[in-house]
Design a protein around this motif. Structure first.
Motif, PDB file in Angstrom:
ATOM      1  N   PHE A   1      26.884 -25.946 -37.983  1.00 54.66           N
ATOM      2  CA  PHE A   1      25.878 -25.167 -37.645  1.00 54.66           C
ATOM      3  C   PHE A   1      25.835 -23.812 -37.712  1.00 54.66           C
ATOM      4  N   ARG A   2      24.936 -23.088 -37.916  1.00 53.10           N
ATOM      5  CA  ARG A   2      24.696 -21.491 -37.859  1.00 53.10           C
ATOM      6  C   ARG A   2      23.550 -21.207 -36.901  1.00 53.10           C
ATOM      7  N   LEU A   3      23.860 -20.009 -36.265  1.00 52.47           N
ATOM      8  CA  LEU A   3      22.590 -19.572 -35.254  1.00 52.47           C
ATOM      9  C   LEU A   3      21.381 -18.943 -36.092  1.00 52.47           C
ATOM     10  N   SER A   4      20.308 -19.019 -35.333  1.00 50.95           N
ATOM     11  CA  SER A   4      19.070 -18.546 -36.062  1.00 50.95           C
ATOM     12  C   SER A   4      18.217 -17.822 -34.893  1.00 50.95           C
ATOM     13  N   GLY A   5      17.369 -16.807 -35.265  1.00 49.66           N
ATOM     14  CA  GLY A   5      16.409 -16.158 -34.236  1.00 49.66           C
ATOM     15  C   GLY A   5      15.236 -17.023 -33.920  1.00 49.66           C
ATOM     16  N   ALA A   6      14.775 -16.837 -32.813  1.00 48.17           N
ATOM     17  CA  ALA A   6      13.457 -17.560 -32.245  1.00 48.17           C
ATOM     18  C   ALA A   6      12.070 -17.144 -32.666  1.00 48.17           C
ATOM     19  N   LEU A   7      12.021 -15.826 -32.956  1.00 47.44           N
ATOM     20  CA  LEU A   7      10.583 -15.224 -33.455  1.00 47.44           C
ATOM     21  C   LEU A   7       9.831 -15.985 -34.249  1.00 47.44           C
ATOM     22  N   PRO A   8      10.459 -16.317 -35.401  1.00 46.66           N
ATOM     23  CA  PRO A   8       9.841 -16.960 -36.534  1.00 46.66           C
ATOM     24  C   PRO A   8       8.994 -18.414 -36.011  1.00 46.66           C
ATOM     25  N   ARG A   9       9.918 -19.126 -35.133  1.00 48.57           N
ATOM     26  CA  ARG A   9       9.645 -20.450 -34.809  1.00 48.57           C
ATOM     27  C   ARG A   9       8.553 -20.472 -33.588  1.00 48.57           C
ATOM     28  N   LEU A  10       8.649 -19.370 -32.886  1.00 47.44           N
ATOM     29  CA  LEU A  10       7.965 -19.439 -31.660  1.00 47.44           C
ATOM     30  C   LEU A  10       6.350 -18.609 -31.950  1.00 47.44           C
ATOM     31  N   THR A  11       6.239 -18.008 -33.279  1.00 44.61           N
ATOM     32  CA  THR A  11       5.180 -17.412 -33.304  1.00 44.61           C
ATOM     33  C   THR A  11       4.432 -17.758 -34.536  1.00 44.61           C
ATOM     34  N   ARG A  12       5.114 -19.110 -35.149  1.00 39.61           N
ATOM     35  CA  ARG A  12       4.398 -19.530 -36.503  1.00 39.61           C
ATOM     36  C   ARG A  12       2.920 -19.965 -36.350  1.00 39.61           C
ATOM     37  N   GLN A  13       2.393 -20.341 -35.164  1.00 39.08           N
ATOM     38  CA  GLN A  13       1.243 -20.554 -35.030  1.00 39.08           C
ATOM     39  C   GLN A  13       0.284 -19.607 -34.568  1.00 39.08           C
ATOM     40  N   TRP A  14       0.531 -18.249 -34.375  1.00 44.43           N
ATOM     41  CA  TRP A  14       0.024 -17.203 -33.956  1.00 44.43           C
ATOM     42  C   TRP A  14      -0.935 -16.635 -35.035  1.00 44.43           C
ATOM     43  N   GLU A  15      -2.272 -16.488 -34.605  1.00 45.13           N
ATOM     44  CA  GLU A  15      -3.249 -15.745 -35.534  1.00 45.13           C
ATOM     45  C   GLU A  15      -2.523 -14.365 -36.067  1.00 45.13           C
ATOM     46  N   GLN A  16      -2.755 -14.014 -37.352  1.00 45.91           N
ATOM     47  CA  GLN A  16      -2.054 -12.621 -38.026  1.00 45.91           C
ATOM     48  C   GLN A  16      -3.389 -11.927 -38.824  1.00 45.91           C
ATOM     49  N   ARG A  17      -3.244 -10.737 -38.721  1.00 48.72           N
ATOM     50  CA  ARG A  17      -3.772  -9.706 -39.431  1.00 48.72           C
ATOM     51  C   ARG A  17      -3.091  -8.704 -40.074  1.00 48.72           C
ATOM     52  N   THR A  18      -3.312  -8.076 -41.465  1.00 46.65           N
ATOM     53  CA  THR A  18      -2.712  -7.312 -42.145  1.00 46.65           C
ATOM     54  C   THR A  18      -3.398  -6.060 -42.593  1.00 46.65           C
ATOM     55  N   LYS A  19      -2.953  -4.747 -42.241  1.00 43.73           N
ATOM     56  CA  LYS A  19      -3.885  -3.720 -42.570  1.00 43.73           C
ATOM     57  C   LYS A  19      -2.677  -2.658 -43.096  1.00 43.73           C
ATOM     58  N   GLY A  20      -2.681  -2.257 -44.287  1.00 43.06           N
ATOM     59  CA  GLY A  20      -1.745  -1.013 -44.507  1.00 43.06           C
ATOM     60  C   GLY A  20      -0.240  -1.642 -44.544  1.00 43.06           C
ATOM     61  N   ARG A  21       0.420  -0.853 -43.775  1.00 46.94           N
ATOM     62  CA  ARG A  21       1.904  -1.260 -43.515  1.00 46.94           C
ATOM     63  C   ARG A  21       1.956  -2.202 -42.289  1.00 46.94           C
ATOM     64  N   VAL A  22       1.185  -2.648 -41.619  1.00 47.78           N
ATOM     65  CA  VAL A  22       1.230  -3.366 -40.526  1.00 47.78           C
ATOM     66  C   VAL A  22       0.563  -4.793 -40.360  1.00 47.78           C
ATOM     67  N   THR A  23       1.222  -5.970 -39.951  1.00 52.51           N
ATOM     68  CA  THR A  23       1.098  -7.063 -39.676  1.00 52.51           C
ATOM     69  C   THR A  23       0.909  -7.056 -38.158  1.00 52.51           C
ATOM     70  N   PHE A  24      -0.165  -7.679 -37.681  1.00 51.35           N
ATOM     71  CA  PHE A  24      -0.581  -7.712 -36.378  1.00 51.35           C
ATOM     72  C   PHE A  24      -0.276  -9.341 -35.783  1.00 51.35           C
ATOM     73  N   TRP A  25       0.301  -9.695 -35.039  1.00 48.65           N
ATOM     74  CA  TRP A  25       0.378 -11.049 -34.802  1.00 48.65           C
ATOM     75  C   TRP A  25      -0.148 -11.162 -33.149  1.00 48.65           C
ATOM     76  N   TYR A  26      -1.134 -12.293 -33.321  1.00 53.44           N
ATOM     77  CA  TYR A  26      -1.867 -12.561 -31.790  1.00 53.44           C
ATOM     78  C   TYR A  26      -1.095 -13.702 -31.065  1.00 53.44           C
ATOM     79  N   ALA A  27      -0.883 -13.655 -29.889  1.00 51.86           N
ATOM     80  CA  ALA A  27      -0.637 -14.885 -28.993  1.00 51.86           C
ATOM     81  C   ALA A  27      -1.713 -15.415 -28.775  1.00 51.86           C
ATOM     82  N   PRO A  28      -1.786 -16.753 -28.501  1.00 54.17           N
ATOM     83  CA  PRO A  28      -2.755 -17.563 -28.074  1.00 54.17           C
ATOM     84  C   PRO A  28      -3.730 -16.811 -27.205  1.00 54.17           C
ATOM     85  N   GLY A  29      -5.172 -16.687 -27.350  1.00 54.29           N
ATOM     86  CA  GLY A  29      -5.954 -16.262 -26.301  1.00 54.29           C
ATOM     87  C   GLY A  29      -6.202 -14.737 -26.578  1.00 54.29           C
TER      88      GLY A  29
END
Length: 386
Positions: free
Chosen positions: A137-165
């Motif tokens: 096994f190898r270790l891996s980070g949590a962020l992509p797994r825990l936010t894969r269902q979060w809404e997202q918007r991108t403008k310019g150099r920034v992507t905004f990720w939104y927790a449910p609600g």
């Protein structure tokens, strides 16, 4: 406040300057059956990683490189590595199958009696089965797994990720996107290739997203804080500010490109550019002047040492951030970006800062009383009240 100062100092400097201190011991909690081959392999993997929890884990074959996130960023939970003993409290399958497991590690100290426990962090890592891995096994980070269902918007150099609600705010999205290029231009540094801002209903929620199920929060934030972590990631845990949490965006831009050795500059520049805790920069100046009036004998040294008599944590933090912005503004007006670079390189020791500030500010008198008089007059002037 003195204890929290250690945590503040840890997160207020450039990410590259942070030092991870491996846990002195790694134990396994009851309920974890190491007679099961997969569980035993994962425990051995975690122990090997925690012996040296840094970016060398990739070259040592302990951290996955299967995804872009793990190749570029990897472990976002480095705050957990502060020399506290570690206990692996859980190893459980992350859904059907046996290819991915969730590993939780508790970092805590106990007194000599073993009755009083001081927890630092509850960390969440993922263990992924990969062919050829040293421990299977190898270790891996949590962020992509825990936010894969979060809404997202991108403008310019920034992507905004939104927790449910959480709902996108187009005006704040545009303002923050423009802010990124403006700051880079002002400081003559390369703009970040990309930033990711995670917007949640609380700081606890966005910390959980990066793999910290628990980590102490500053009382002054009231559970609504934010933080810039490495890899161009910004955590915004105050829904009233949302995408407009540009204080932390300033950290994300300047942390890697305009390194600082002291908290006064790091927090001062972010407050000067983006305000703090929902207040504009001008409102922070007014708040400082209000604190000075309420504490007639308050000194600059007390503020820099986070030691305001009879003050709550929130008031102490506001005084420091606003004072830092006042200093940054004065240095910039006197010596521009060159002056700010010099300020950034001063020691974090309050005594050293106090002795160096008169020259940075262009004051002819260098005694403490002259510096205090300047500080009070400057706060009054900048707050609009003379």
């Amino acid at each position: 406040m003195r204890a929290l100062g250690f945590l503040f100092a840890f997160v207020a400097v450039a990410p590259a300057a942070r030092t991870q201190v491996a846990p002195p011991a790694v134990s396994v909690s009851f309920g974890i059956d190491t007679t099961i081959t997969d569980i035993r392999d994962i425990v051995r993997l975690v122990r090997a990683y925690l012996a040296k929890p840094d970016s060398s884990a990739r070259s040592r074959g302990l951290w996955s490189t299967a995804t872009d996130f793990d190749r570029r960023i990897g472990d976002l939970t480095t705050e957990a590595y502060q020399g506290f003993p570690a206990t692996i409290v859980s190893v459980a399958s992350d859904g059907p199958g046996d290819s991915v497991y969730v590993v939780r590690v508790l970092y805590a100290r106990a007194d000599s009696t073993g009755r009083n426990i001081s927890p630092l962090a509850l960390q969440r890592l993922y263990s992924v089965r990969e062919p050829g891995a040293l421990f299977n096994f190898r270790l891996s980070g949590a962020l992509p797994r825990l936010t894969r269902q979060w809404e997202q918007r991108t403008k310019g150099r920034v992507t905004f990720w939104y927790a449910p609600g959480q709902q996108p705010n187009p005006a704040k999205i545009s303002q923050t996107s423009s802010f990124v290029d403006s700051v880079a231009s002002l400081f003559q540094v390369p703009p970040p290739k990309h930033l990711d801002m995670y917007v949640g209903r609380s700081f606890e929620e966005v910390q959980r997203a990066i793999g910290l199920d628990f980590f102490p929060e500053a009382s002054a934030d009231r559970g609504r804080g934010g933080r810039a972590v490495f890899g161009g990631i910004v955590l915004a845990g105050n829904p009233a500010i949302g995408e407009g949490y540009v204080h932390e965006v300033a950290h994300a831009i300047l942390g890697p490109t305009f390194p600082s050795r002291n908290r006064l500059f790091a927090e001062g520049i972010a407050t000067w550019l983006g305000g703090s805790r929902g207040r504009t920069t001008q409102e922070m100046y007014a708040r400082l002047h209000q604190i000075q009036l309420a504490h007639s004998s308050l000194t600059l040294a007390q503020v820099l040492n986070d030691d305001i008599p009879d003050a709550q944590a929130e008031e102490t933090t506001e005084a420091f951030y606003a004072t830092a912005a006042v200093v940054v503004d004065a240095v910039y007006r006197r010596a521009g970006i060159t002056g700010l670079r010099a300020l950034a390189q001063l020691s974090n020791d309050p005594k050293v800062l106090l002795s160096a500030l008169p020259a940075q500010l262009g004051l002819t008198a260098s005694d403490q009383s002259a510096l205090d008089s300047w500080w009070r007059a400057q706060a009054a002037r900048m707050s609009g009240k003379r």
